[in-house]
Design a protein around this motif. Structure first.
Motif, PDB file in Angstrom:
ATOM      1  N   ALA A 136     -23.089  13.034 -13.742  1.00 40.42           N
ATOM      2  CA  ALA A 136     -22.864  14.425 -13.349  1.00 40.42           C
ATOM      3  C   ALA A 136     -21.379  14.749 -13.367  1.00 40.42           C
ATOM      4  CB  ALA A 136     -23.455  14.678 -11.966  1.00 40.42           C
ATOM      5  N   GLU A 137     -20.554  13.796 -12.921  1.00 36.07           N
ATOM      6  CA  GLU A 137     -19.120  14.006 -12.947  1.00 36.07           C
ATOM      7  C   GLU A 137     -18.635  14.224 -14.383  1.00 36.07           C
ATOM      8  OE1 GLU A 137     -15.091  11.943 -11.140  1.00 36.07           O
ATOM      9  OE2 GLU A 137     -16.848  10.692 -11.535  1.00 36.07           O
ATOM     10  N   TYR A 138     -19.179  13.430 -15.299  1.00 35.50           N
ATOM     11  CA  TYR A 138     -18.815  13.599 -16.711  1.00 35.50           C
ATOM     12  C   TYR A 138     -19.185  14.994 -17.202  1.00 35.50           C
ATOM     13  CZ  TYR A 138     -19.308  13.342 -21.778  1.00 35.50           C
ATOM     14  OH  TYR A 138     -19.234  13.616 -23.120  1.00 35.50           O
ATOM     15  N   PHE A 139     -20.388  15.452 -16.877  1.00 35.38           N
ATOM     16  CA  PHE A 139     -20.817  16.768 -17.336  1.00 35.38           C
ATOM     17  C   PHE A 139     -19.988  17.878 -16.697  1.00 35.38           C
ATOM     18  CE2 PHE A 139     -24.261  14.623 -19.265  1.00 35.38           C
ATOM     19  CZ  PHE A 139     -24.811  15.491 -20.188  1.00 35.38           C
ATOM     20  N   ASN A 140     -19.688  17.734 -15.438  1.00 37.83           N
ATOM     21  CA  ASN A 140     -18.883  18.758 -14.776  1.00 37.83           C
ATOM     22  C   ASN A 140     -17.488  18.857 -15.367  1.00 37.83           C
ATOM     23  OD1 ASN A 140     -20.794  19.732 -12.960  1.00 37.83           O
ATOM     24  ND2 ASN A 140     -20.302  18.210 -11.405  1.00 37.83           N
ATOM     25  N   LYS A 141     -16.965  17.752 -15.850  1.00 37.11           N
ATOM     26  CA  LYS A 141     -15.624  17.758 -16.425  1.00 37.11           C
ATOM     27  C   LYS A 141     -15.611  18.235 -17.874  1.00 37.11           C
ATOM     28  CE  LYS A 141     -13.360  14.174 -13.663  1.00 37.11           C
ATOM     29  NZ  LYS A 141     -12.722  12.827 -13.687  1.00 37.11           N
ATOM     30  N   ASN A 142     -16.715  18.045 -18.595  1.00 39.83           N
ATOM     31  CA  ASN A 142     -16.676  18.246 -20.037  1.00 39.83           C
ATOM     32  C   ASN A 142     -17.550  19.386 -20.557  1.00 39.83           C
ATOM     33  OD1 ASN A 142     -15.031  15.802 -21.206  1.00 39.83           O
ATOM     34  ND2 ASN A 142     -16.342  14.945 -19.612  1.00 39.83           N
ATOM     35  N   PHE A 143     -18.377  19.972 -19.724  1.00 35.08           N
ATOM     36  CA  PHE A 143     -19.293  21.006 -20.191  1.00 35.08           C
ATOM     37  C   PHE A 143     -19.017  22.340 -19.499  1.00 35.08           C
ATOM     38  CE2 PHE A 143     -21.302  17.523 -22.089  1.00 35.08           C
ATOM     39  CZ  PHE A 143     -22.259  17.970 -22.979  1.00 35.08           C
ATOM     40  N   GLN A 144     -19.413  23.383 -20.185  1.00 35.11           N
ATOM     41  CA  GLN A 144     -19.210  24.743 -19.697  1.00 35.11           C
ATOM     42  C   GLN A 144     -20.401  25.161 -18.835  1.00 35.11           C
ATOM     43  OE1 GLN A 144     -17.795  27.385 -18.535  1.00 35.11           O
ATOM     44  NE2 GLN A 144     -16.646  27.807 -20.396  1.00 35.11           N
ATOM     45  N   PHE A 145     -20.200  25.254 -17.537  1.00 29.97           N
ATOM     46  CA  PHE A 145     -21.237  25.702 -16.621  1.00 29.97           C
ATOM     47  C   PHE A 145     -20.939  27.109 -16.083  1.00 29.97           C
ATOM     48  CE2 PHE A 145     -22.077  21.165 -16.470  1.00 29.97           C
ATOM     49  CZ  PHE A 145     -23.458  21.118 -16.410  1.00 29.97           C
ATOM     50  N   TYR A 146     -20.021  27.823 -16.716  1.00 33.12           N
ATOM     51  CA  TYR A 146     -19.741  29.213 -16.350  1.00 33.12           C
ATOM     52  C   TYR A 146     -19.322  29.335 -14.881  1.00 33.12           C
ATOM     53  CZ  TYR A 146     -21.868  29.927 -20.840  1.00 33.12           C
ATOM     54  OH  TYR A 146     -22.135  29.855 -22.167  1.00 33.12           O
ATOM     55  N   GLY A 147     -18.360  28.499 -14.487  1.00 33.18           N
ATOM     56  CA  GLY A 147     -17.840  28.569 -13.134  1.00 33.18           C
ATOM     57  C   GLY A 147     -18.618  27.773 -12.121  1.00 33.18           C
ATOM     58  N   ARG A 148     -19.682  27.100 -12.541  1.00 34.82           N
ATOM     59  CA  ARG A 148     -20.492  26.312 -11.613  1.00 34.82           C
ATOM     60  C   ARG A 148     -20.300  24.818 -11.876  1.00 34.82           C
ATOM     61  NH1 ARG A 148     -24.379  30.276 -13.568  1.00 34.82           N
ATOM     62  NH2 ARG A 148     -24.874  31.821 -11.955  1.00 34.82           N
ATOM     63  N   LYS A 149     -20.760  24.004 -10.927  1.00 37.26           N
ATOM     64  CA  LYS A 149     -20.799  22.559 -11.125  1.00 37.26           C
ATOM     65  C   LYS A 149     -22.131  22.031 -10.603  1.00 37.26           C
ATOM     66  CE  LYS A 149     -18.266  21.639  -6.817  1.00 37.26           C
ATOM     67  NZ  LYS A 149     -17.760  22.998  -6.588  1.00 37.26           N
ATOM     68  N   LEU A 150     -22.552  20.887 -11.150  1.00 39.91           N
ATOM     69  CA  LEU A 150     -23.770  20.233 -10.702  1.00 39.91           C
ATOM     70  C   LEU A 150     -23.545  19.583  -9.342  1.00 39.91           C
ATOM     71  CD1 LEU A 150     -24.881  18.366 -13.952  1.00 39.91           C
ATOM     72  CD2 LEU A 150     -25.947  20.403 -12.983  1.00 39.91           C
ATOM     73  N   VAL A 151     -24.510  19.753  -8.451  1.00 45.93           N
ATOM     74  CA  VAL A 151     -24.502  19.077  -7.156  1.00 45.93           C
ATOM     75  C   VAL A 151     -25.850  18.381  -7.004  1.00 45.93           C
ATOM     76  CG1 VAL A 151     -24.364  19.342  -4.656  1.00 45.93           C
ATOM     77  CG2 VAL A 151     -22.944  20.768  -6.134  1.00 45.93           C
ATOM     78  N   PHE A 152     -25.822  17.065  -6.876  1.00 46.42           N
ATOM     79  CA  PHE A 152     -27.071  16.314  -6.739  1.00 46.42           C
ATOM     80  C   PHE A 152     -27.402  16.094  -5.269  1.00 46.42           C
ATOM     81  CE2 PHE A 152     -29.066  14.914 -10.598  1.00 46.42           C
ATOM     82  CZ  PHE A 152     -28.159  15.312 -11.558  1.00 46.42           C
ATOM     83  N   ASP A 153     -28.628  16.424  -4.903  1.00 45.48           N
ATOM     84  CA  ASP A 153     -29.148  16.205  -3.560  1.00 45.48           C
ATOM     85  C   ASP A 153     -30.104  15.013  -3.609  1.00 45.48           C
ATOM     86  OD1 ASP A 153     -27.799  18.432  -2.474  1.00 45.48           O
ATOM     87  OD2 ASP A 153     -29.340  19.763  -3.267  1.00 45.48           O
ATOM     88  N   PHE A 154     -29.596  13.833  -3.303  1.00 50.75           N
ATOM     89  CA  PHE A 154     -30.427  12.633  -3.310  1.00 50.75           C
ATOM     90  C   PHE A 154     -31.247  12.564  -2.022  1.00 50.75           C
ATOM     91  CE2 PHE A 154     -28.658  10.699  -7.015  1.00 50.75           C
ATOM     92  CZ  PHE A 154     -27.329  11.093  -7.063  1.00 50.75           C
ATOM     93  N   TYR A 155     -32.468  12.064  -2.132  1.00 49.88           N
ATOM     94  CA  TYR A 155     -33.250  11.834  -0.919  1.00 49.88           C
ATOM     95  C   TYR A 155     -34.145  10.619  -1.121  1.00 49.88           C
ATOM     96  CZ  TYR A 155     -37.532  13.791  -3.031  1.00 49.88           C
ATOM     97  OH  TYR A 155     -38.629  14.002  -3.816  1.00 49.88           O
ATOM     98  N   ASP A 156     -34.433   9.921  -0.036  1.00 49.77           N
ATOM     99  CA  ASP A 156     -35.295   8.744  -0.079  1.00 49.77           C
ATOM    100  C   ASP A 156     -36.753   9.193  -0.117  1.00 49.77           C
ATOM    101  OD1 ASP A 156     -33.137   7.013   0.032  1.00 49.77           O
ATOM    102  OD2 ASP A 156     -33.105   6.998   2.222  1.00 49.77           O
ATOM    103  N   GLY A 157     -37.429   8.936  -1.227  1.00 49.50           N
ATOM    104  CA  GLY A 157     -38.820   9.341  -1.360  1.00 49.50           C
ATOM    105  C   GLY A 157     -39.767   8.394  -0.650  1.00 49.50           C
ATOM    106  N   VAL A 158     -40.940   8.898  -0.318  1.00 46.38           N
ATOM    107  CA  VAL A 158     -41.983   8.069   0.305  1.00 46.38           C
ATOM    108  C   VAL A 158     -43.016   7.637  -0.734  1.00 46.38           C
ATOM    109  CG1 VAL A 158     -41.690   9.143   2.554  1.00 46.38           C
ATOM    110  CG2 VAL A 158     -43.370  10.102   0.952  1.00 46.38           C
ATOM    111  N   GLY A 159     -42.951   8.207  -1.944  1.00 51.50           N
ATOM    112  CA  GLY A 159     -43.914   7.887  -2.974  1.00 51.50           C
ATOM    113  C   GLY A 159     -43.567   6.625  -3.747  1.00 51.50           C
ATOM    114  N   SER A 160     -44.369   6.359  -4.777  1.00 48.88           N
ATOM    115  CA  SER A 160     -44.188   5.173  -5.620  1.00 48.88           C
ATOM    116  C   SER A 160     -44.476   5.544  -7.061  1.00 48.88           C
ATOM    117  CB  SER A 160     -45.132   4.054  -5.174  1.00 48.88           C
ATOM    118  OG  SER A 160     -45.236   3.047  -6.175  1.00 48.88           O
TER     119      SER A 160
END
Length: 440
Positions: free
Chosen positions: A186-210
């Motif tokens: 994500a850091e690579y994409f935020n530095k190298n791609f055009q997101f029109y003033g935005r950046k990717l933010v990842f919301d990680f969470y611990d899943g209960v599934g498998s």
């Protein structure tokens, strides 16, 4: 698949896969990278705008590239929306001959040098300039400065680690490894791609599934619970939708999911536009395989089989996982064959996507195929089952023609090296892969 010489070892020695191990470790991140490219295709225009407003300023930022745990949001920031120069005029165009073009965010240089943001990548969005209002909050999880994407972290052994174990390589992808990898990409994409003033933010969470349970058709209730968690985070998309139950649960909640594996055209279209796959849908695979079988296999001798069955009239069957959504495609292929007056001579074989029992399943299937005189097997398999199957068949002296459909990395050399190499002499088929590089 690249065939291995007959004198190559059938069981690679320990340590043999130092490069192979790095390739395996890179497979998961590669899937994430490909999914990010799909995400870009949704957020970035498909054509260069005819006119652009350019700025002469460039902003920069920094951020972290790691994160674990339930509810952790990892923001990876870089330059975004940076532009330099004016609109470029091509030969005979209206822009003149001396104009510059938008710089790739954070990368320097002008778009006059290239059309893609990533040089040599035809799937890369166009390198364009932008300055102005990006529309602000245009969708759930999207605002004027951020695009929120969830990622379900599961602490379980998967296909990657199993392949490495078979190869004698030491590979453990911990939850922290995965979150660090996704964040770095994500850091690579935020530095190298055009997101029109935005950046990717990842919301990680611990899943209960498998994932393993869900690939077997179970775990629906926990997949739904995980999708509820993703929805509670108000995200635009989820980058870990690698099972049918979780992908379906996300689509119900109108969250874009990336990763569902080889599901049918009907499954995908009924959940549009919320389900996206890195793999070809199995309807296309079925149509290609049926066409191949009709033109190349039926009514011909088993010229590529091994001793005892080589040259005999082909007796053809298919092998595929027993999941209902994969069997839909097996049945669709059967209908195509029926339209041409053909059918499998032996009823197609089903097996379970159960890593713990695949060896025993292969040991039971091989004698059945031998007793029914099968000369030719069309395999729409996962990357691990053929490893066990080829070993069991070789020990039984059974070398049928094995038709590789090019799904689930079965046509990749790094997987083919794990098959019994005497068995691979009788493997052929179709693949959508391009030329492979031997670079680590």
């Amino acid at each position: 698949m690249v065939m291995i010489p007959a004198d190559a070892p059938s069981q690679p020695p320990r340590g043999y896969f130092s490069v192979w191990q790095r390739l395996l470790r890179g497979y998961g991140p590669l899937a994430v990278l490909a999914a990010l490219l799909v995400l870009m295709s949704l957020l970035v225009p498909s054509k260069v705008q005819s006119t652009t407003n350019a700025s002469t300023t460039k902003t920069s930022g920094s951020g972290t590239a790691s994160g674990t745990g339930s509810g952790t949001a990892t923001t990876v920031a870089g330059t975004d929306g940076a532009t330099t120069g004016g609109a470029t005029g091509g030969a005979g165009g209206d822009g003149g001959s001396g104009g510059g073009a938008a710089a790739v965010p954070g990368a320097g240089g002008a778009c006059a040098d290239r059309t893609e943001q990533v040089i040599g990548d035809p799937y890369s969005p166009p390198c364009i300039s932008f300055n102005g209002d990006n529309g602000g909050a245009t969708a759930n999880g999207v605002n004027a400065t951020e695009i929120h994407v969830s990622y379900r972290v599961l602490n379980e052994k998967g296909f990657q680690q199993t392949l490495a174990q078979i190869a004698g390589a030491s590979l453990v992808d911990t939850p922290e490894t995965i979150t660090n990898t996704v964040s770095a990409l994500a850091e690579y994409f935020n530095k190298n791609f055009q997101f029109y003033g935005r950046k990717l933010v990842f919301d990680f969470y611990d899943g209960v599934g498998s994932n393993t349970q869900e690939l077997l058709g179970g775990g629906v209730d926990k997949a739904e619970a995980d999708a509820d968690t993703a929805q509670s985070k108000n995200v635009f998309a989820d980058l870990s939708a690698t099972s049918e139950p979780y992908g379906d649960a996300l689509a119900k909640r109108q969250i874009i999911g990336f990763g569902v594996p080889y599901l049918s055209r009907e499954w995908m279209s009924s959940r549009a536009p919320y389900s996206w796959s890195l793999a070809t849908d199995c309807s296309i695979v079925t149509e290609e395989a049926s066409d191949y079988a009709l033109k190349k296999l039926f009514d011909k001798p088993a010229a590529n089989a091994g001793p005892g069955i080589q040259g005999k009239p082909r007796v053809i069957t298919a092998i595929a996982p027993d999941n209902s959504w994969y069997q839909e495609c097996v049945n669709a292929g059967r209908q195509i064959l029926g339209q041409h007056g053909k059918d499998w001579q032996v009823e197609p074989i089903q097996y379970q996507l159960d890593l713990g029992t695949m060896s025993n399943q292969a040991a039971n299937i091989v004698p059945k195929l031998q007793s029914e005189g099968v000369t030719t097997i069309v395999c729409g398999c996962d990357p691990i089952f053929p490893v066990f199957f080829s070993g069991v068949a070789a020990r039984a002296g059974y070398y049928p023609e094995f038709i590789n459909l090019g799904v689930a990395l079965d046509d990749a050399d790094i997987v083919g090296q794990l098959w019994n190499q005497e068995f691979t002499k009788h493997v052929f088929g179709i693949s959508s892969l391009g030329d492979e590089s031997n670079q680590p």
